[in-house]
Design an enzyme around this catalytic site. Structure first.
Site, PDB file in Angstrom:
ATOM      1  N   THR A  10       1.355  -1.447  -0.085  1.00  0.00           N
ATOM      2  CA  THR A  10      -0.203  -0.156   0.242  1.00  0.00           C
ATOM      3  C   THR A  10       1.045   0.961   0.007  1.00  0.00           C
ATOM      4  O   THR A  10       0.286   2.293  -0.136  1.00  0.00           O
ATOM      5  CB  THR A  10      -0.564   0.373   0.880  1.00  0.00           C
ATOM      6  OG1 THR A  10      -0.100   0.106   2.545  1.00  0.00           O
ATOM      7  CG2 THR A  10      -2.014  -1.550   1.489  1.00  0.00           C
ATOM      8  N   GLN A  70       4.020   3.991  -1.177  1.00  0.00           N
ATOM      9  CA  GLN A  70       4.562   4.621  -2.880  1.00  0.00           C
ATOM     10  C   GLN A  70       4.983   3.398  -3.550  1.00  0.00           C
ATOM     11  O   GLN A  70       4.484   3.228  -4.892  1.00  0.00           O
ATOM     12  CB  GLN A  70       5.214   5.537  -2.183  1.00  0.00           C
ATOM     13  CG  GLN A  70       6.567   5.542  -3.654  1.00  0.00           C
ATOM     14  CD  GLN A  70       7.184   6.846  -3.711  1.00  0.00           C
ATOM     15  OE1 GLN A  70       6.692   8.506  -3.757  1.00  0.00           O
ATOM     16  NE2 GLN A  70       8.412   6.147  -3.442  1.00  0.00           N
ATOM     17  N   LEU A 103       9.215  -4.065   1.704  1.00  0.00           N
ATOM     18  CA  LEU A 103       8.933  -2.638   0.862  1.00  0.00           C
ATOM     19  C   LEU A 103       8.167  -2.051   2.571  1.00  0.00           C
ATOM     20  O   LEU A 103       8.454  -0.968   2.521  1.00  0.00           O
ATOM     21  CB  LEU A 103       8.787  -2.241  -0.006  1.00  0.00           C
ATOM     22  CG  LEU A 103       8.870  -2.971  -1.750  1.00  0.00           C
ATOM     23  CD1 LEU A 103       8.179  -2.792  -2.299  1.00  0.00           C
ATOM     24  CD2 LEU A 103      10.491  -2.866  -1.755  1.00  0.00           C
ATOM     25  N   ALA A 119       7.382  -1.013   5.948  1.00  0.00           N
ATOM     26  CA  ALA A 119       8.386  -0.377   6.899  1.00  0.00           C
ATOM     27  C   ALA A 119       7.877   1.262   7.851  1.00  0.00           C
ATOM     28  O   ALA A 119       6.908   1.636   7.060  1.00  0.00           O
ATOM     29  CB  ALA A 119       9.686   0.580   6.157  1.00  0.00           C
ATOM     30  N   GLN A 120       8.353   1.442   8.647  1.00  0.00           N
ATOM     31  CA  GLN A 120       7.905   2.662   9.262  1.00  0.00           C
ATOM     32  C   GLN A 120       9.107   3.272   8.795  1.00  0.00           C
ATOM     33  O   GLN A 120      10.233   3.322   8.904  1.00  0.00           O
ATOM     34  CB  GLN A 120       8.188   2.360  10.606  1.00  0.00           C
ATOM     35  CG  GLN A 120       7.654   3.595  11.408  1.00  0.00           C
ATOM     36  CD  GLN A 120       8.626   4.819  11.453  1.00  0.00           C
ATOM     37  OE1 GLN A 120       7.742   6.173  10.217  1.00  0.00           O
ATOM     38  NE2 GLN A 120       9.554   5.345  10.994  1.00  0.00           N
ATOM     39  N   THR A 143      18.563   1.244   2.181  1.00  0.00           N
ATOM     40  CA  THR A 143      18.591   2.714   2.098  1.00  0.00           C
ATOM     41  C   THR A 143      19.917   3.505   1.968  1.00  0.00           C
ATOM     42  O   THR A 143      20.228   2.755   2.994  1.00  0.00           O
ATOM     43  CB  THR A 143      17.591   3.508   3.190  1.00  0.00           C
ATOM     44  OG1 THR A 143      17.689   5.040   3.056  1.00  0.00           O
ATOM     45  CG2 THR A 143      17.600   3.055   4.636  1.00  0.00           C
ATOM     46  N   TYR A 178      15.944   5.531  12.441  1.00  0.00           N
ATOM     47  CA  TYR A 178      15.284   3.795  11.170  1.00  0.00           C
ATOM     48  C   TYR A 178      16.932   3.886  10.582  1.00  0.00           C
ATOM     49  O   TYR A 178      16.407   2.745  10.024  1.00  0.00           O
ATOM     50  CB  TYR A 178      14.872   5.598  10.408  1.00  0.00           C
ATOM     51  CG  TYR A 178      14.468   4.925   8.378  1.00  0.00           C
ATOM     52  CD1 TYR A 178      13.809   3.832   8.520  1.00  0.00           C
ATOM     53  CD2 TYR A 178      15.516   5.096   8.105  1.00  0.00           C
ATOM     54  CE1 TYR A 178      13.366   3.600   6.805  1.00  0.00           C
ATOM     55  CE2 TYR A 178      15.078   5.058   6.655  1.00  0.00           C
ATOM     56  CZ  TYR A 178      13.886   4.216   6.304  1.00  0.00           C
ATOM     57  OH  TYR A 178      14.284   3.835   5.066  1.00  0.00           O
ATOM     58  N   LYS A 195      17.374  -0.005   9.909  1.00  0.00           N
ATOM     59  CA  LYS A 195      17.716  -0.616   7.927  1.00  0.00           C
ATOM     60  C   LYS A 195      19.223  -1.314   7.521  1.00  0.00           C
ATOM     61  O   LYS A 195      19.010  -2.132   7.278  1.00  0.00           O
ATOM     62  CB  LYS A 195      17.778   0.601   7.211  1.00  0.00           C
ATOM     63  CG  LYS A 195      15.701   0.700   7.494  1.00  0.00           C
ATOM     64  CD  LYS A 195      14.822   0.008   6.568  1.00  0.00           C
ATOM     65  CE  LYS A 195      13.605   0.254   5.839  1.00  0.00           C
ATOM     66  NZ  LYS A 195      13.274  -0.194   4.902  1.00  0.00           N
ATOM     67  N   HIS A 222      13.596   8.667  -3.095  1.00  0.00           N
ATOM     68  CA  HIS A 222      13.155   8.092  -4.467  1.00  0.00           C
ATOM     69  C   HIS A 222      11.348   9.039  -3.934  1.00  0.00           C
ATOM     70  O   HIS A 222      10.502   8.826  -3.625  1.00  0.00           O
ATOM     71  CB  HIS A 222      12.703   7.040  -5.429  1.00  0.00           C
ATOM     72  CG  HIS A 222      12.838   6.076  -4.744  1.00  0.00           C
ATOM     73  ND1 HIS A 222      13.850   5.232  -4.064  1.00  0.00           N
ATOM     74  CD2 HIS A 222      11.388   5.336  -4.308  1.00  0.00           C
ATOM     75  CE1 HIS A 222      13.494   4.092  -3.026  1.00  0.00           C
ATOM     76  NE2 HIS A 222      11.747   4.331  -3.658  1.00  0.00           N
TER      77      HIS A 222
END
Ligand code: NAP
Ligand code: F7E
Length: 322
Positions: free
Chosen positions: A11, A13, A81, A83-84, A126, A150, A154, A180
């Protein structure tokens, strides 16, 4: 015979753009649906694919739900994909961020190992892992120095991906993607916050735009281009790690100028600097070197920053006019 793919974060981007890409390639697309908010399907709806993906209830913090999702989907390709993903929030919710972004990735790797170790795995790593940069241009060999909870979470997921590849032989790849953006970007991220505000100011609904550190520099690309790199990574014979970036960096200030100029306005008249939007530790500058992705995947960015920001302002103008 169509292939099956499972996407966590469907759900979001990137989940929406990747779903569209895989559907166009003939995949059966399954997505993990966390069911935590209202109208989380708006992005899939905007792309006209809401009815074409198959949703499975589950959460990254619940290993049993991931095992079930692997079993139900019979996925040969798994894209993690979920994640917070908002850096600012990670200082307010460091434990949740670690559980979802760090342990959550290990849960997906475990589900793959248990249910179908032949499935190919993609981890959404990331540029935030580079944080306080250790080289002027960051590539796959640049040491990491995360600057936020974060980035720390990651980094755990990134090394877990490398470790499952090396210790369990999984086809597990990590895409180290630089920022992006797109018209489907969440409104809390700076590009979309700016393009939405610019459209709103142009239409007379808002007067000022409050921002934090506009001297920060980012290497911004278009999400629609970047999901192609994700897919390409899983088509390689060997799993590996790749930096995905444009190789250009721009200040938040200059990105804003592009957005305001597109509708004939100026930043000076409308932007107010607000200390509330500064972060406890900042990533001052990011600039990626995508040479390996270009050479090995044949991937290259197609969309310039000006094209990206004008596309986003135009989309926000259209939405606000309705
Ligand atoms: P996004 O729009 O914030 O999407 C995040 C997704 O994760 C949403 O679908 C969200 O579901 C889901 N999610 C959150 N918590 C979850 C949980 N506990 N269990 C299951 N799903 C959960 O992020 P994005 O921009 O598409 O980015 C995709 C991934 O790439 C993220 O992992 C992000 O950290 C990473 N990344 C992004 C960028 C970038 O510039 N966009 C760059 C590098 C890496 P809801 O819709 O229900 O909230
Ligand atoms: O901030 C500065 C802010 O929140 C960009 C995520 O997708 O990309 C994203 O993380 C810069 C920072 O993105 C405001 O301080 C100034 O320097 O759009 P952002 P991010 O933190 O770079 C990476 C690659 C990810 O992996 C993440 O998931 O802009 N900035 N003023 C501001 N940022 C925000 N959000 N709001 C402001 O008002």
């Amino acid at each position: 015979m169509s292939k099956q793919a499972l996407i966590t974060g469907i759900t979001g981007q990137d989940g929406a753009y990747l779903s569209r890409l895989l559907l166009n390639k003939g995949y059966e697309v399954y997505g993990l649906l966390a069911r935590r908010g209202s109208d989380t399907l708006w992005r899939l709806r905007e792309l006209g694919i809401e009815g074409e993906v198959k949703l499975i209830d589950g959460d990254l913090t619940d290993l049993s739900s991931l095992i079930r999702a692997l079993e139900v989907s019979k996925a040969q390709e798994v894209y993690n994909l979920g994640a917070q993903s908002f850096v600012g929030t990670s200082w307010q919710q460091p434990v949740l961020t670690a559980q979802v972004d760090g342990v959550g990735a290990i849960n997906v790797l475990e589900a793959v190992r248990i249910v179908n170790p032949k499935a190919r795995f993609y981890q959404a790593s990331t540029s935030e892992m580079f944080g306080l940069i250790q080289a002027e241009k960051q590539d796959e060999t640049t040491p990491f120095y995360p600057r936020s909870p974060y980035g720390v979470a990651k980094l755990m997921a990134h090394w877990a991906t490398v470790n499952y590849r090396e210790s369990h032989g999984l086809h597990a790849s990590s895409g180290i993607l630089f920022n992006h953006e797109s018209p489907l970007r969440g409104i809390e991220f700076v590009t979309r916050k700016v393009t939405h505000a610019v459209a709103s100011i142009k239409l007379g609904r808002q007067k000022e735009l409050r921002l934090g550190n506009i001297d920060a520099k980012r290497d911004w690309g278009f999400a629609g281009d970047y999901v192609e790199a994700m897919w390409l990574m899983l088509q390689q014979e060997q799993a590996d790690d790749y930096v995905v970036a444009t190789g250009k960096t721009t200040t938040v200030r200059d990105m804003c100028e592009i957005a305001f100029a597109h509708v004939g306005l100026t930043l000076q008249e409308h932007v107010v600097i607000d200390p509330n939007f500064f972060r406890p530790a900042e990533v001052d500058v990011l600039l990626g070197n995508p040479a390996k992705a270009e050479a090995k995947l044949g991937w290259a960015p197609k969309t310039s920053l000006v094209q990206l920001i004008t596309m986003m302002v135009d989309a926000d103008m259209r939405r606000l006019k309705v």
